[in-house]
Design an enzyme around this catalytic site. Structure first.
Site, PDB file in Angstrom:
ATOM      1  N   LYS A   1      72.064  25.067  19.731  1.00  0.00           N
ATOM      2  CA  LYS A   1      71.714  23.688  20.078  1.00  0.00           C
ATOM      3  C   LYS A   1      72.283  22.713  19.046  1.00  0.00           C
ATOM      4  O   LYS A   1      72.805  21.644  19.385  1.00  0.00           O
ATOM      5  CB  LYS A   1      70.198  23.545  20.143  1.00  0.00           C
ATOM      6  CG  LYS A   1      69.713  22.526  21.148  1.00  0.00           C
ATOM      7  CD  LYS A   1      69.845  23.039  22.556  1.00  0.00           C
ATOM      8  CE  LYS A   1      69.264  22.078  23.563  1.00  0.00           C
ATOM      9  NZ  LYS A   1      69.242  22.615  24.919  1.00  0.00           N
TER      10      LYS A   1
ATOM     11  N   TYR B   1      76.790  28.773  24.522  1.00  0.00           N
ATOM     12  CA  TYR B   1      75.446  28.334  24.915  1.00  0.00           C
ATOM     13  C   TYR B   1      75.054  29.121  26.161  1.00  0.00           C
ATOM     14  O   TYR B   1      75.437  30.271  26.321  1.00  0.00           O
ATOM     15  CB  TYR B   1      75.447  26.806  25.093  1.00  0.00           C
ATOM     16  CG  TYR B   1      74.079  26.213  25.232  1.00  0.00           C
ATOM     17  CD1 TYR B   1      73.064  26.518  24.320  1.00  0.00           C
ATOM     18  CD2 TYR B   1      73.775  25.340  26.271  1.00  0.00           C
ATOM     19  CE1 TYR B   1      71.796  25.983  24.456  1.00  0.00           C
ATOM     20  CE2 TYR B   1      72.518  24.796  26.406  1.00  0.00           C
ATOM     21  CZ  TYR B   1      71.524  25.111  25.499  1.00  0.00           C
ATOM     22  OH  TYR B   1      70.275  24.586  25.639  1.00  0.00           O
TER      23      TYR B   1
END
Length: 582
Positions: A174, A102
């Site tokens: 996500k 991420y």
């Protein structure tokens, strides 16, 4: 129900189709009997490995990659091969690998998406093909139980701006975090990129760019395209959560408001950032023994994140302190690139639409010292109002200077300072400096991880990481598990209150304002339970959940239902069945 090692799956896949299906593949963990049953014996080496052994080998391979981007591509490749191994490796090394899959590393991967491209992942809905949008959606989603749809149009990606079709990378990342930390079954998540063009000239000039080479569509054409997509999601998966990610400032809040009452929609940049900041601030005022509505709050940076924080804190003042909207608005001072948002600044055309309710009257500033430009900038506002809370969402590194911090410390005993901009090089103040300049009195939270700061007594002060992942997976999971028809403001506040209640600072005022990120799976479980229970109380949850929502027993029922729904990376047992799952 979480998969147990003795859980039996009946599968219709065989041979290469099974071996290369990431949902079902076990790699070298297929047992001897499974290899015989599914035609795998000659397709792989003879040794049968445990998941522990697979993780050890994969981690050693990962460590051989010398750059974060190299590790990112390795992890992406693993996700395409074996979900259980991918998520178990992440779970065991959460703090180390979260920045790899991420932010910040995923931003580099997205920026170079077209050059790194190897295999499609997720759903690509392009503006030129909108006539077949529903057909394209159903090609991937029909017959699947979809709980989560994560979508992005790629206009404002992770602080690096317009990345066009590369936004599929943020949607998939996500969705992976929702599984890793929230417990959502990855087979029930659908990452989507809405390719409406790009204004990034480098991408448009790149012969290898794989997206639609056209300037970004706006106005009615954009709205019609978005509405068509949302209505398709509502039609085919009415109980799903629709997560908007990294939309531009002109669209993010507008889309959220447009669909807020139609479907369970959520924007992490606005609501997630607002919720985790609210939780940190509630922890801080627990230390100072004050109320939320007592604060004088400067928000430095009035983009999507800053505005989302302001609205979330205001809603909490209304809900928790019974403060009117008008009175709550008076507690906020928003500063953008042209200075404090005032009536005169608006008349000069320097305030974008949608910020009118946050304008400060000029009459408040007659006696205030102003900068040489005649505008009210940060230090001017700090001197005049003596804030108790200073929040940075500006991406202006070093904007909270020593003079600003010391001036703030003059006006309150324990200044609450949240420099939230990411990445760390863009943070408004290094928390170590803010700690030193206030003689250890500041209550601090940052958007990026920082090492502890030293208190005057020599004790380490742990800097809370105001990481959205401490709350948004739980918020989403709570809405999903209750099949809530909307994500209400009060559901979000319930999640934030639960997160705040877990603050180490409530036991030791000199400890961190938020739980450690390493505890985020357990924290998000608690958040999910609070959100689901609130959905029940408000009547937003599916009818079968509502009976007895106010009883003590229902709290236990909710906790059990959430626990039973959590997906875990565990191999089950496989039996071949021509009528089984594909």
């Amino acid at each position: 129900m979480p998969v147990q090692p003795d859980h039996v799956f009946k599968l219709a896949l065989r041979g290469e189709a099974l071996l290369h299906n990431p949902r079902w593949s076990k790699g070298t963990a297929f047992t001897i009997d499974e290899r015989k049953a599914f035609g795998l014996t000659g397709r792989m080496p003879s040794q049968v490995n445990t998941l522990d052994e697979q993780c050890a080998r994969a981690y050693a391979q990962l460590q051989s990659r010398t750059t974060p981007l190299g590790k990112n591509t390795f992890m992406q490749s693993m996700k395409e091969q074996n979900w259980v191994l991918y998520f178990e490796l992440l779970r065991r090394n959460l703090r180390e690998l979260m920045p790899i899959i991420y932010t910040p590393t995923e931003a580099d991967a997205i920026a170079d998406y077209s050059h790194l491209y190897r295999k499609a992942e997720g759903l690509y809905l392009s503006f030129p093909h909108q006539d077949s949008m529903e057909e394209n959606y159903l090609e991937q989603a029909q017959g699947r139980a979809i709980d989560l749809v994560v979508c992005s149009d790629g206009e404002a990606i992770l602080g690096i701006g317009d990345q066009g079709v590369g936004a599929i990378g943020i949607s998939t990342a996500k969705a992976a975090v929702y599984t890793l930390i929230g417990g959502i079954d990855p087979s029930r998540a659908l990452p989507v990129v809405l390719d409406v063009g790009t204004d990034n000239q480098e991408l448009l000039n790149d012969p290898l760019y794989v997206g639609w080479k056209h300037e970004r569509v706006r106005g009615k054409e954009y709205d019609d395209f978005m509405d068509k997509f949302v209505q398709i999601v509502r039609k085919h998966h009415p109980h799903s959560l629709l997560h908007f990610e990294d939309f531009g400032v002109t669209n993010a809040q507008r889309l959220l408001e447009r669909y807020h009452e139609q479907h369970a929609v959520f924007n992490d940049d606005i609501q997630g950032t607002g919720a985790v900041t609210l939780a940190a601030l509630m922890s801080a005022i627990g230390v100072t023994k004050t109320k939320l509505s007592d604060q004088r709050i400067i928000i430095f940076g009035a983009g999507s994140a800053g505005l989302g924080i302001a609205k979330q804190l205001r809603d909490a003042m209304k809900e928790l302190d019974d403060t009117s909207k008008e009175e709550a608005n008076k507690r906020f001072y928003l500063i953008d690139k042209f200075g404090l948002l005032t009536e005169s600044l608006s008349k000069a055309g320097k305030v974008r639409p949608g910020l009118e309710e946050w304008l400060r009257p000029d009459s408040e500033w007659v006696d205030a010292t102003k900068s040489s430009e005649g505008q009210l900038f940060l230090l001017d506002v700090v001197k005049h109002i003596k804030p108790t809370v200073l929040i940075g969402t500006s991406t202006r590194g070093g904007a909270f200077t020593e003079q600003v911090i010391k001036e703030m410390a003059k006006g309150c005993d324990r200044p609450i300072i949240f420099p939230l901009s990411n990445p760390s090089k863009l943070v408004e103040v290094d928390p170590k400096d803010a700690n030193d300049w206030t003689a250890g009195k500041a209550l601090l939270a940052t958007g990026s991880p920082f090492p502890p700061a030293k208190m005057p007594n020599g004790k380490d002060y742990v800097i809370a990481e105001c990481n959205n992942a401490l709350i948004y997976p739980g918020l989403g999971f709570g809405a999903i598990i209750s099949k809530s028809r909307i994500v209400s403001d009060t559901m979000i506040i319930a999640g934030a209150r639960r997160l705040a209640s877990l603050s180490p600072a409530l036991k030791d005022p000199d400890d961190a304002l938020l739980p450690d990120f390493g505890d985020s799976p357990q924290v998000n479980y608690e958040v999910a339970c609070a959100v689901a229970h609130r959905a029940l109380i408000e009547g937003n949850a599916e009818v079968e959940w509502r009976t007895g929502a106010d009883s003590k027993d229902m709290v236990d029922v909710v906790r059990q239902k959430v626990k039973e729904a959590i997906w875990e990376p565990i191999y089950g047992k496989y039996e071949y069945d021509p009528q089984g799952q594909l």
